[in-house]
Enzyme design. Sequence first.
Site, PDB file in Angstrom:
ATOM      1  N   ALA A  39      -0.851  26.560  37.118  1.00  0.00           N
ATOM      2  CA  ALA A  39      -0.015  27.093  36.031  1.00  0.00           C
ATOM      3  C   ALA A  39      -0.879  27.711  34.947  1.00  0.00           C
ATOM      4  O   ALA A  39      -1.888  27.130  34.545  1.00  0.00           O
ATOM      5  CB  ALA A  39       0.846  25.984  35.438  1.00  0.00           C
ATOM      6  N   THR A  43      -4.368  24.267  28.106  1.00  0.00           N
ATOM      7  CA  THR A  43      -4.058  22.973  27.498  1.00  0.00           C
ATOM      8  C   THR A  43      -2.745  23.075  26.729  1.00  0.00           C
ATOM      9  O   THR A  43      -1.869  22.206  26.823  1.00  0.00           O
ATOM     10  CB  THR A  43      -5.186  22.596  26.509  1.00  0.00           C
ATOM     11  OG1 THR A  43      -6.425  22.612  27.202  1.00  0.00           O
ATOM     12  CG2 THR A  43      -4.963  21.232  25.883  1.00  0.00           C
ATOM     13  N   GLU A 190       1.174  12.498  16.253  1.00  0.00           N
ATOM     14  CA  GLU A 190       2.356  13.074  16.928  1.00  0.00           C
ATOM     15  C   GLU A 190       2.803  12.176  18.083  1.00  0.00           C
ATOM     16  O   GLU A 190       3.976  11.829  18.197  1.00  0.00           O
ATOM     17  CB  GLU A 190       2.038  14.485  17.432  1.00  0.00           C
ATOM     18  CG  GLU A 190       1.896  15.498  16.301  1.00  0.00           C
ATOM     19  CD  GLU A 190       1.620  16.911  16.799  1.00  0.00           C
ATOM     20  OE1 GLU A 190       1.689  17.168  18.019  1.00  0.00           O
ATOM     21  OE2 GLU A 190       1.319  17.779  15.953  1.00  0.00           O
ATOM     22  N   GLY A 270     -10.196  13.356  19.314  1.00  0.00           N
ATOM     23  CA  GLY A 270     -10.578  14.758  19.201  1.00  0.00           C
ATOM     24  C   GLY A 270     -10.831  15.389  20.557  1.00  0.00           C
ATOM     25  O   GLY A 270     -10.581  14.778  21.602  1.00  0.00           O
ATOM     26  N   LEU A 318      -7.190  25.208  17.628  1.00  0.00           N
ATOM     27  CA  LEU A 318      -5.764  25.483  17.498  1.00  0.00           C
ATOM     28  C   LEU A 318      -5.393  26.662  18.388  1.00  0.00           C
ATOM     29  O   LEU A 318      -6.181  27.618  18.524  1.00  0.00           O
ATOM     30  CB  LEU A 318      -5.422  25.827  16.045  1.00  0.00           C
ATOM     31  CG  LEU A 318      -5.610  24.694  15.031  1.00  0.00           C
ATOM     32  CD1 LEU A 318      -5.535  25.221  13.606  1.00  0.00           C
ATOM     33  CD2 LEU A 318      -4.563  23.600  15.267  1.00  0.00           C
ATOM     34  N   HIS A 443      19.106  31.128  -1.201  1.00  0.00           N
ATOM     35  CA  HIS A 443      19.615  29.813  -1.609  1.00  0.00           C
ATOM     36  C   HIS A 443      20.800  29.448  -0.723  1.00  0.00           C
ATOM     37  O   HIS A 443      21.652  30.298  -0.477  1.00  0.00           O
ATOM     38  CB  HIS A 443      20.055  29.844  -3.060  1.00  0.00           C
ATOM     39  CG  HIS A 443      20.673  28.552  -3.495  1.00  0.00           C
ATOM     40  ND1 HIS A 443      19.918  27.423  -3.754  1.00  0.00           N
ATOM     41  CD2 HIS A 443      21.976  28.191  -3.675  1.00  0.00           C
ATOM     42  CE1 HIS A 443      20.723  26.427  -4.091  1.00  0.00           C
ATOM     43  NE2 HIS A 443      21.980  26.861  -4.039  1.00  0.00           N
TER      44      HIS A 443
HETATM   45  C1  FAD Z   1      -1.614  16.881  22.984  1.00  0.00           C
HETATM   46  C2  FAD Z   1      -2.080  18.155  22.327  1.00  0.00           C
HETATM   47  C3  FAD Z   1      -1.263  18.766  21.401  1.00  0.00           C
HETATM   48  C4  FAD Z   1      -1.659  19.948  20.800  1.00  0.00           C
HETATM   49  N1  FAD Z   1      -0.816  20.526  19.901  1.00  0.00           N
HETATM   50  C5  FAD Z   1      -1.177  21.687  19.293  1.00  0.00           C
HETATM   51  C6  FAD Z   1      -0.294  22.324  18.392  1.00  0.00           C
HETATM   52  O1  FAD Z   1       0.800  21.842  18.125  1.00  0.00           O
HETATM   53  N2  FAD Z   1      -0.701  23.488  17.845  1.00  0.00           N
HETATM   54  C7  FAD Z   1      -1.909  24.050  18.119  1.00  0.00           C
HETATM   55  O2  FAD Z   1      -2.224  25.110  17.583  1.00  0.00           O
HETATM   56  N3  FAD Z   1      -2.766  23.460  18.980  1.00  0.00           N
HETATM   57  C8  FAD Z   1      -2.423  22.302  19.575  1.00  0.00           C
HETATM   58  N4  FAD Z   1      -3.275  21.726  20.480  1.00  0.00           N
HETATM   59  C9  FAD Z   1      -4.579  22.387  20.728  1.00  0.00           C
HETATM   60  C10 FAD Z   1      -4.399  23.580  21.657  1.00  0.00           C
HETATM   61  O3  FAD Z   1      -3.841  23.139  22.865  1.00  0.00           O
HETATM   62  C11 FAD Z   1      -5.733  24.265  21.896  1.00  0.00           C
HETATM   63  O4  FAD Z   1      -6.319  24.593  20.649  1.00  0.00           O
HETATM   64  C12 FAD Z   1      -5.561  25.546  22.689  1.00  0.00           C
HETATM   65  O5  FAD Z   1      -4.970  25.275  23.937  1.00  0.00           O
HETATM   66  C13 FAD Z   1      -6.907  26.242  22.891  1.00  0.00           C
HETATM   67  O6  FAD Z   1      -6.732  27.389  23.653  1.00  0.00           O
HETATM   68  P1  FAD Z   1      -7.906  27.958  24.585  1.00  0.00           P
HETATM   69  O7  FAD Z   1      -7.313  29.145  25.272  1.00  0.00           O
HETATM   70  O8  FAD Z   1      -9.134  28.126  23.815  1.00  0.00           O
HETATM   71  O9  FAD Z   1      -8.211  26.806  25.633  1.00  0.00           O
HETATM   72  P2  FAD Z   1      -7.285  25.981  26.670  1.00  0.00           P
HETATM   73  O10 FAD Z   1      -5.855  26.013  26.280  1.00  0.00           O
HETATM   74  O11 FAD Z   1      -7.949  24.674  26.831  1.00  0.00           O
HETATM   75  O12 FAD Z   1      -7.401  26.825  27.978  1.00  0.00           O
HETATM   76  C14 FAD Z   1      -8.559  26.923  28.731  1.00  0.00           C
HETATM   77  C15 FAD Z   1      -8.166  27.163  30.168  1.00  0.00           C
HETATM   78  O13 FAD Z   1      -9.329  27.494  30.902  1.00  0.00           O
HETATM   79  C16 FAD Z   1      -9.259  26.896  32.181  1.00  0.00           C
HETATM   80  N5  FAD Z   1     -10.636  26.797  32.663  1.00  0.00           N
HETATM   81  C17 FAD Z   1     -11.664  26.111  32.111  1.00  0.00           C
HETATM   82  N6  FAD Z   1     -12.817  26.356  32.797  1.00  0.00           N
HETATM   83  C18 FAD Z   1     -12.487  27.201  33.802  1.00  0.00           C
HETATM   84  C19 FAD Z   1     -13.222  27.826  34.833  1.00  0.00           C
HETATM   85  N7  FAD Z   1     -14.552  27.659  34.934  1.00  0.00           N
HETATM   86  N8  FAD Z   1     -12.562  28.619  35.690  1.00  0.00           N
HETATM   87  C20 FAD Z   1     -11.222  28.821  35.576  1.00  0.00           C
HETATM   88  N9  FAD Z   1     -10.475  28.279  34.606  1.00  0.00           N
HETATM   89  C21 FAD Z   1     -11.108  27.486  33.726  1.00  0.00           C
HETATM   90  C22 FAD Z   1      -8.587  25.561  31.923  1.00  0.00           C
HETATM   91  O14 FAD Z   1      -7.981  25.063  33.090  1.00  0.00           O
HETATM   92  C23 FAD Z   1      -7.568  25.947  30.844  1.00  0.00           C
HETATM   93  O15 FAD Z   1      -6.341  26.288  31.418  1.00  0.00           O
HETATM   94  C24 FAD Z   1      -2.902  20.544  21.118  1.00  0.00           C
HETATM   95  C25 FAD Z   1      -3.720  19.952  22.076  1.00  0.00           C
HETATM   96  C26 FAD Z   1      -3.319  18.773  22.679  1.00  0.00           C
HETATM   97  C27 FAD Z   1      -4.207  18.151  23.712  1.00  0.00           C
END
Ligand code: FAD
Length: 464
Positions: A39, A43, A190, A270, A318, A443
């Site tokens: 999918a 994250t 949360e 974290g 974020l 309002h």
């Molecule tokens: C429980 C929870 C709640 C959260 N709630 C919020 C919120 O309400 N608001 C908010 O702003 N942020 C929230 N976050 C944080 C947010 O999810 C992350 O900041 C955000 O997803 C970061 O985006 P990104 O694209 O950098 O990385 P990610 O979303 O981590 O995506 C990286 C992707 O790369 C893929 N990947 C990694 N290495 C490889 C590779 N070598 N080859 C192929 N694919 C790879 C992974 O499978 C992943 O799908 C939350 C996080 C968690 C855990």
Amino acid sequence: MAGAQHDLVVIGGGPGGYVAAIRAAQLGLSVGCVEKEPALGGTCLRVGCIPSKALLESSELYAEARKTFGRHGIKVGGLDLDLAAMLKRKQDVVSANTKGIDGLFRKNKVARYLGHGKLDGPGRVVVAGGDGAVTEIAATRVVLATGSTVATLRGAEPDGERVVTSTEALSFPEVPRRLIVIGAGAIGLELGSVWSRLGASVTVLEYFDRILPGMDTEIAAEALKVLKRQGLEFRLGVRVTAARQDGDGAVVEIEGQDPVRGDRVLVAIGRVPYTEGLGLETVGVKVDERGRIPVDAHFRTAAENVYAIGDVIAGPMLAHKAEDEGVACVEGIVTGYGHVNYDAIPNVVYTMPEVASVGKTEEQLKDAGVAYRAGSFPFMANGRARALGHTDGKVKILADAATDRILGAHIVGPRAGDLIAELAVAIEFGASAEDVARATHAHPTLAETIKEAALAVDGRALHI
Ligand SMILES: Cc1cc2nc3c(=O)[nH]c(=O)nc-3n(C[C@H](O)[C@H](O)[C@H](O)COP(=O)(O)OP(=O)(O)OC[C@H]3O[C@@H](n4cnc5c(N)ncnc54)[C@H](O)[C@@H]3O)c2cc1C
């Protein structure tokens, strides 16, 4: 080994990566996006923002039905929790969102590669699929958007069952009688709130003597008061030394104190950047002391034509920060200009009430020696908040004492996450508190608290 060629290959299909891929395609590049999970959405969509918000919404409705419907004159008989149905709804929300990204990729002609992506020297990405198939891609440019993974606490390593990460805490098969949460940051509060609303007795353990480290102290203290009133127990200033399964439950050891027992323990201390098996060494990129990929202001890494964005680089972890970096990065590549204003990135904690902030905290302004004026306004004095029955919290606006320019804004209160958008735009536009105060706000709305807090900066709030 099949070959392919793209102007740009994005490794990682989270909010940073998929948005970068779409924007690059809009700008006319031939784009491929490599994601190891079936999918898309990373994250955020799979195990982060979206499923947590689905559960927060469902659990809040349940709590309201139990505790506050009566006040509205609504009698509910035979109220019951169907946790399996609640979890299924959460999963349906996730699936609808992740499938939506597939649709956006098709619409924008982004080629999707399923498998683990690895840099293989300059201009080459190798994708290892789960079925053993290997695809080699020639890439003029590569954007690394591999995100982050959970940080672990030594001695409290997750076992997936009793000592868990946020991922498992989104899908507990039953409501724990007693849940111990290690970490009073956004994720801990949360998910602690979700299970507390569903009936768990929740204890939050935090190393610092406050919750929500990094957020405005006064606003965090206000949030703490409300969360305590909701039944969450907090033990602040404690150092957890170990957590492990113990019989059919778990035990958490705390330095200098008696151990705490629960059915389950959520370790939410974290997240850390994720670069495993990424082949950074093949292009000469080294991570910093915290595992992040160093980049310059244009998201360029030390390797030519290799860029990085999102959780894998410095800055707040974020989703919207990752998205905006994705856009700025590829716009920079194609147009020569791309920019993220790090002073205007909102941060929201989706407890009830929500906690939201943008710009500088009062502590940061004091530390920097900036003269400021603060104006605040309580939700108790807002007609709409009273009608909603959600009057906890306040809005606080911090403005430069000399110019009145808004430097920071902090809200704890109903829909704070939506309300903060106005103040993020205000900061982005360099607005003064008076600009916001003079703008007409409908309002009766919660947004009137923002106008009033802006008026309060000049000591002339009207409704208090
Ligand atoms: C429980 C929870 C709640 C959260 N709630 C919020 C919120 O309400 N608001 C908010 O702003 N942020 C929230 N976050 C944080 C947010 O999810 C992350 O900041 C955000 O997803 C970061 O985006 P990104 O694209 O950098 O990385 P990610 O979303 O981590 O995506 C990286 C992707 O790369 C893929 N990947 C990694 N290495 C490889 C590779 N070598 N080859 C192929 N694919 C790879 C992974 O499978 C992943 O799908 C939350 C996080 C968690 C855990």
